[in-house]
Design a protein around this motif. Sequence first.
Motif, PDB file in Angstrom:
ATOM      1  N   UNK A 197       0.801  -1.218   0.000  1.00 24.30           N
ATOM      2  CA  UNK A 197       0.000   0.000   0.000  1.00 24.30           C
ATOM      3  C   UNK A 197       0.833   1.266   0.000  1.00 24.30           C
ATOM      4  N   UNK A 198       0.364   2.257   0.757  1.00 23.20           N
ATOM      5  CA  UNK A 198       1.026   3.558   0.802  1.00 23.20           C
ATOM      6  C   UNK A 198       2.443   3.446   1.351  1.00 23.20           C
ATOM      7  N   UNK A 199       2.639   2.571   2.337  1.00 25.06           N
ATOM      8  CA  UNK A 199       3.976   2.394   2.901  1.00 25.06           C
ATOM      9  C   UNK A 199       4.947   1.895   1.838  1.00 25.06           C
ATOM     10  N   UNK A 200       4.493   0.976   0.999  1.00 27.00           N
ATOM     11  CA  UNK A 200       5.342   0.468  -0.076  1.00 27.00           C
ATOM     12  C   UNK A 200       5.714   1.575  -1.054  1.00 27.00           C
ATOM     13  N   UNK A 201       4.750   2.422  -1.384  1.00 27.49           N
ATOM     14  CA  UNK A 201       5.029   3.526  -2.310  1.00 27.49           C
ATOM     15  C   UNK A 201       6.026   4.511  -1.704  1.00 27.49           C
ATOM     16  N   UNK A 202       5.917   4.755  -0.407  1.00 27.54           N
ATOM     17  CA  UNK A 202       6.867   5.655   0.249  1.00 27.54           C
ATOM     18  C   UNK A 202       8.281   5.077   0.226  1.00 27.54           C
ATOM     19  N   UNK A 439       1.129  -8.250  15.393  1.00 20.64           N
ATOM     20  CA  UNK A 439       1.984  -8.787  16.454  1.00 20.64           C
ATOM     21  C   UNK A 439       2.963  -7.746  16.946  1.00 20.64           C
ATOM     22  N   UNK A 440       3.785  -7.266  16.082  1.00 24.08           N
ATOM     23  CA  UNK A 440       4.678  -6.140  16.341  1.00 24.08           C
ATOM     24  C   UNK A 440       4.934  -5.560  14.966  1.00 24.08           C
ATOM     25  N   UNK A 441       4.121  -4.562  14.609  1.00 21.48           N
ATOM     26  CA  UNK A 441       3.940  -4.183  13.219  1.00 21.48           C
ATOM     27  C   UNK A 441       5.125  -3.613  12.491  1.00 21.48           C
ATOM     28  N   UNK A 442       6.153  -4.422  12.241  1.00 22.53           N
ATOM     29  CA  UNK A 442       7.293  -3.957  11.469  1.00 22.53           C
ATOM     30  C   UNK A 442       6.964  -3.867   9.985  1.00 22.53           C
ATOM     31  N   UNK A 443       6.172  -4.814   9.495  1.00 22.69           N
ATOM     32  CA  UNK A 443       5.951  -4.932   8.061  1.00 22.69           C
ATOM     33  C   UNK A 443       4.900  -3.958   7.546  1.00 22.69           C
ATOM     34  N   UNK A 444       3.806  -3.815   8.279  1.00 16.74           N
ATOM     35  CA  UNK A 444       2.718  -2.932   7.862  1.00 16.74           C
ATOM     36  C   UNK A 444       2.314  -2.078   9.049  1.00 16.74           C
ATOM     37  N   UNK A 445       1.649  -0.947   8.798  1.00 11.98           N
ATOM     38  CA  UNK A 445       1.143  -0.143   9.916  1.00 11.98           C
ATOM     39  C   UNK A 445       0.196  -0.958  10.784  1.00 11.98           C
ATOM     40  N   UNK A 446       0.057  -0.549  12.030  1.00 10.79           N
ATOM     41  CA  UNK A 446      -0.757  -1.271  13.007  1.00 10.79           C
ATOM     42  C   UNK A 446      -2.161  -1.528  12.465  1.00 10.79           C
ATOM     43  N   UNK A 447      -2.643  -2.767  12.637  1.00  3.96           N
ATOM     44  CA  UNK A 447      -3.974  -3.163  12.182  1.00  3.96           C
ATOM     45  C   UNK A 447      -4.685  -3.935  13.269  1.00  3.96           C
ATOM     46  N   UNK A 448      -6.017  -3.892  13.235  1.00  5.47           N
ATOM     47  CA  UNK A 448      -6.816  -4.672  14.185  1.00  5.47           C
ATOM     48  C   UNK A 448      -8.115  -5.059  13.497  1.00  5.47           C
ATOM     49  N   UNK A 540       5.741   2.840  19.443  1.00  9.22           N
ATOM     50  CA  UNK A 540       5.588   1.748  20.413  1.00  9.22           C
ATOM     51  C   UNK A 540       4.899   0.555  19.767  1.00  9.22           C
ATOM     52  N   UNK A 541       3.861   0.821  18.994  1.00  7.50           N
ATOM     53  CA  UNK A 541       3.077  -0.262  18.396  1.00  7.50           C
ATOM     54  C   UNK A 541       3.857  -1.011  17.324  1.00  7.50           C
ATOM     55  N   UNK A 542       4.927  -0.401  16.800  1.00 10.71           N
ATOM     56  CA  UNK A 542       5.747  -1.097  15.817  1.00 10.71           C
ATOM     57  C   UNK A 542       6.718  -2.068  16.475  1.00 10.71           C
ATOM     58  N   UNK A 637     -10.279   4.373   1.935  1.00 11.31           N
ATOM     59  CA  UNK A 637      -9.582   4.920   3.103  1.00 11.31           C
ATOM     60  C   UNK A 637      -9.535   3.982   4.282  1.00 11.31           C
ATOM     61  N   UNK A 638     -10.345   2.925   4.277  1.00 16.23           N
ATOM     62  CA  UNK A 638     -10.297   1.946   5.365  1.00 16.23           C
ATOM     63  C   UNK A 638      -9.238   0.912   5.025  1.00 16.23           C
ATOM     64  N   UNK A 639      -8.115   0.973   5.722  1.00 20.12           N
ATOM     65  CA  UNK A 639      -6.953   0.123   5.445  1.00 20.12           C
ATOM     66  C   UNK A 639      -6.747  -0.859   6.589  1.00 20.12           C
ATOM     67  N   UNK A 640      -6.543  -2.114   6.252  1.00 14.44           N
ATOM     68  CA  UNK A 640      -6.245  -3.143   7.243  1.00 14.44           C
ATOM     69  C   UNK A 640      -5.229  -4.098   6.636  1.00 14.44           C
ATOM     70  N   UNK A 641      -4.257  -4.497   7.427  1.00 12.54           N
ATOM     71  CA  UNK A 641      -3.160  -5.347   6.950  1.00 12.54           C
ATOM     72  C   UNK A 641      -2.492  -4.745   5.721  1.00 12.54           C
ATOM     73  N   UNK A 642      -2.272  -3.439   5.782  1.00 14.09           N
ATOM     74  CA  UNK A 642      -1.424  -2.791   4.793  1.00 14.09           C
ATOM     75  C   UNK A 642      -2.091  -2.292   3.540  1.00 14.09           C
TER      76      UNK A 642
END
Length: 711
Positions: A197-202, A439-448, A540-542, A637-642
């Motif tokens: 997603x957006x993180x990948x583009x950045x 779990x410890x969101x290194x790969x994608x932004x925090x999701x729930x 912290x959440x990462x 705009x609703x993003x989950x698991x990246x």
Amino acid sequence: SGLIDKAQLARKYREEIHANEIVLLAYYIAAINIEATYHDLAGGDYEAFPGICLTDTFQMYEKEDLVSGMLADNSTRRARQKRLPIKVILGNPPYSVGQRSANDNAANVAYPHLDQRIRETYTARSDATNKNALYNSYIRAIRWGSDRLSETGGVMAYVSDAGWLDGNSMDGMRKCLAEEFTSLHVFHLRGNQRTSGEQSRREGGKVFGQGSRQPVAISIMVCNPASEERGTILFHDIGDYLTREEKLARVEHFGSIGGISGISGWRNIAPDAHGDWLKQRDEKFETFLAIGDKGGDEARTLFGDYSAGLKTQRDAWCINSSREAMLSNMRATIGVYESERERFAKAAPVSESGEAKEAFIDAFVTGDTTRISWTHALKEYLGRQRKIDFHAERAAQMSYRPFTKQWLYFDRQLNERVYRIPRLFPDAKTQNLVICLSGKGEKVPFSVLMTDVVPCLHMVDVGGSQCFPRWLYELNDAGGGLFGEQQRGARLTRRDAITDEGLAAFEKAYTGEPISKNDLFYYVYGLLHSNDYRTRYADNLSKQLPRLPTPKRVEDFRAFVAAGRLLGDLHVGYETAEPYPVTVAEGDLRLAAIADPAAYYRVEKMKYAGKRGAIDKTTVIYNPRITMTNIPLEAYGYVVNGKPALEWVMERQAVRTEVASGIVNDANRYAVETAGDPAYPFKLFCRVITVSLETQRIVKSLPALDIRDPE
């Protein structure tokens, strides 16, 4: 570069430059490149490079040369290199944690001495639970280089995977580097395409093109034993959204450390107490109530237990849109296992054990991935002659990815890691609600995301989901539920997963207010959706699981509870949400005379209208017969698991074939066989538009996070 003048060049070339390579073709290419460069600079007769060794750099420090009789000159070079006081180490170490699966039959090379040094240093100083990534080849190279320079001092310069800069398991490594080196300059080139997603583009372009998905950094580490200075860390981030070509142009433009210094581009980093260099944590976060704890370090937690999501390690076999296809696949692969087990019983040497037995099994079993997917555990079962039976009743529904249910073969022997899932879902019929989060969101932004069926390990995080249940179950008699032979008379006991201590903490905060454990469960779900909470504690959440503050006003607490209930009902009940009224370009489907609904609604792969660079997300081509238009862009705009929830529907409601096994996972079979509606994928897309819009509306209505100070 001109750093070595011509008078010194011959001495440097013949005596002071060394190179190692273990792959024969690369060895010859390296030698020719070095020799040709020297010849261009020095002129005269062509002179062979005497400093290159055919060797594994790590292995040459583990044991003596075993081929000295056959490669005497090479052995002499190895011995000479080991004696010399090397001052500069340059390299682009390989990036490899290990073989991808037991089907590879390519076990990693062991380096007992080097790996012991990692255990004594990086591993010993780490607070992480899973430390396997510390034995990645590039981290071994850093440990090896650091040890090689420790007495003489010098410079180590690597182009390497940049995961060590902020990886959770590398916290101990960062602590050691800050102590072992005088100064460290790190030029971060980004390029992490394991994000989405957006993180990948950045992250921008891959520095090594299609040959890499990892982030890349240029690290120059200086070790001066005579200096009292330690751990001066200077960092430069290349920036967001740059293409590969733009990144390489910047590297060339800077040219050196001085080039970055010339634009005042180095940022001085002071590590925090956790060994964090980047994304340093908010220390106030530690004062909040822990959501859970398996290490016994917390005095109080809200949840008494939790589990990672289930990991089969053979998803193509164990998981499918079709219950019947999944059972057929599992019946077939269990048959192959049993055939191999019986064959092995007749052929296995009785005397072999340990590594010799493992090697024999690796070489013995079929490597045909269209018949079976081996894992370490399955090979162990075979070695112990453990029989595996097929049980059709072990079919259960799974939440595989966001808003994607699949059929799972729910079995301890054939699911590689069940973790504590049996306490959450002891069998296919047990009801529960589970809050799954990064779990410890290194790969994608925090999701729930909440679910009411067995969650997959990667449901909300490619790095692993942690799942917090409303209820915990225990078998009060011998037996293993769905994972073992159920004993006659065995009964399940259900108990609350919310602890009394957790409830007491909130009752104390809001004296006289009636608060239930149900309230707390939904408070957690509402709070974890708060943009204020996620932004304030993103770092912290990462790196750690959420902790739970208490709002100052009880009215705010109640608002989070109410929002959590609405969100939970919406996300668990997404299959019954009101479909958003998209426009169909071909006309109103309610008025269409559809003779064969299964054929009419069959979907192979949804795609956006438009072309690369001009994608139109308001229009989705569902199949050749249906094109959806007027899709509201705000739904994405609703993003989950990246990535947007809608894109998960587009990805998973498709016909997919796994390359290794050839197994087909056809979402249309779930639509017909389970949902009983051939239009299920179409309606699901429309329903998730509704879910996405409503989720964002609820999240925007959450109160600002005004937290009371801990007592």
